[in-house]
Design an enzyme around this catalytic site. Structure first.
Site, PDB file in Angstrom:
ATOM      1  CE1 TYR A   4     -30.256  -1.577  11.467  1.00 19.55           C
ATOM      2  CE2 TYR A   4     -29.314  -3.011  13.152  1.00 19.55           C
ATOM      3  CZ  TYR A   4     -29.446  -1.756  12.582  1.00 19.55           C
ATOM      4  OH  TYR A   4     -28.767  -0.685  13.109  1.00 19.55           O
ATOM      5  CG  ASN A  22     -28.858   1.131   7.630  1.00 18.16           C
ATOM      6  OD1 ASN A  22     -29.062   2.317   7.889  1.00 18.16           O
ATOM      7  ND2 ASN A  22     -28.752   0.206   8.574  1.00 18.16           N
ATOM      8  CG  ASP A  31     -32.643   0.385   8.861  1.00 20.03           C
ATOM      9  OD1 ASP A  31     -32.318   0.852   7.742  1.00 20.03           O
ATOM     10  OD2 ASP A  31     -32.161   0.788   9.933  1.00 20.03           O
ATOM     11  CG  HIS A  40     -35.348   4.319  11.237  1.00 18.75           C
ATOM     12  ND1 HIS A  40     -34.953   3.932   9.976  1.00 18.75           N
ATOM     13  CD2 HIS A  40     -34.218   4.346  11.992  1.00 18.75           C
ATOM     14  CE1 HIS A  40     -33.648   3.742   9.969  1.00 18.75           C
ATOM     15  NE2 HIS A  40     -33.177   3.986  11.176  1.00 18.75           N
TER      16      HIS A  40
END
Length: 265
Positions: free
Chosen positions: A107, A152, A150, A254
């Site tokens: 993450y 990002n 994720d 998401h």
């Protein structure tokens, strides 16, 4: 055997336990990697997952923020041994499956709103995290590994609804794309999603702020599945984003992303 992996930023595993259970029941992936679980490990609702056959878990939790977990129908060996986060957040967990395949669940920090590492410490933190991922890739030289999460960052022009309008928006700025590409190259990772779906607009995140996210369709592909070349070559070609899940009751912003691999048992 065919190994199906799913990655999903769930935005609170306890709040959204019902849709996690629904996804597991409908899709039956072998491994589900969750990000932003927002829970200490001891409060993850493992009993309900176990009842569905997901009796194995490795996780790093944190109260109210961050947190990553790997749920599996197959036995897992916790092989988390690297610190990527200078703030000591729970942002990485790793597990080994029977036969030796490793799963790394990340993450990456979102980075705040200002894409300037001098003005914005959160953005500096994001770039530092990516640099540490790249350093690890160069040093560890991973093989038989899958990296999900994720991250990002939406790297390609067709990973965002408007390349031109998002060039100065955190998650699609040139400096972020450059760092993510460097991270990918350092570990010799293959973007399996785009290997299987090489052309066309593809998103995995739609903002809660949109009145009608589906109609507006201003998405970004922030969630990724990468693999080392040995496993990428064994992709079944069935990668997909489960877009409909974004429209479930009380959803995460998401959608889950899937990939499958033919691997040795």
């Amino acid at each position: 055997m065919t190994l199906t992996v799913c990655t999903w930023n769930i935005n609170s595993v306890r709040l959204r336990e019902p849709i996690v259970l629904d996804l597991l029941a409908r899709e039956t992936p072998d491994v589900l990697c969750l990000q932003e679980i927002k829970s200490p490990v001891e409060k993850i609702p493992t009993e309900a997952f176990t009842e569905l056959g997901y009796g194995h878990m490795v996780a790093r939790g944190q109260k109210a923020y961050n947190g990553v977990a790997i749920l599996s129908r197959l036995p897992l060996e916790d092989v988390t041994d690297h610190a990527f986060c200078r703030e000591d957040h729970a942002r990485h967990v790793a597990a080994k499956l029977p036969g030796g395949t490793e799963i790394h669940n990340f993450y990456v920090p979102a980075g705040g709103d200002v894409p300037d590492p001098v003005e914005n410490p959160k953005f500096a933190h994001k770039l530092d995290f990516l640099d540490r991922m790249a350093d690890w890739g160069r040093t560890a030289k991973p093989q038989r590994s899958i990296l999900v999460g994720d991250l990002n960052i939406a790297p390609r022009e067709d990973d965002v609804w408007s390349h031109k309008q998002l060039l100065k928006i955190v998650s699609h700025t040139p400096i972020e794309v450059e760092r993510l590409t460097a991270t990918q190259n350092a570990g010799n990772w293959v973007d399996v999603t785009r290997q299987d779906i090489p052309e066309g607009l593809l998103y995995s995140w739609w903002s809660y702020r949109a009145r009608d996210w589906d109609a507006a369709d201003k998405g970004r592909r922030l969630d990724h599945i990468w693999a080392t070349p040995d496993l990428a070559a064994r992709s079944t070609g069935q990668s997909r984003v489960a877009r409909d899940v974004r429209g479930w009751e009380k959803p995460s912003d998401h959608a889950p992303v899937f990939a499958s691999f033919d691997i040795d048992p």
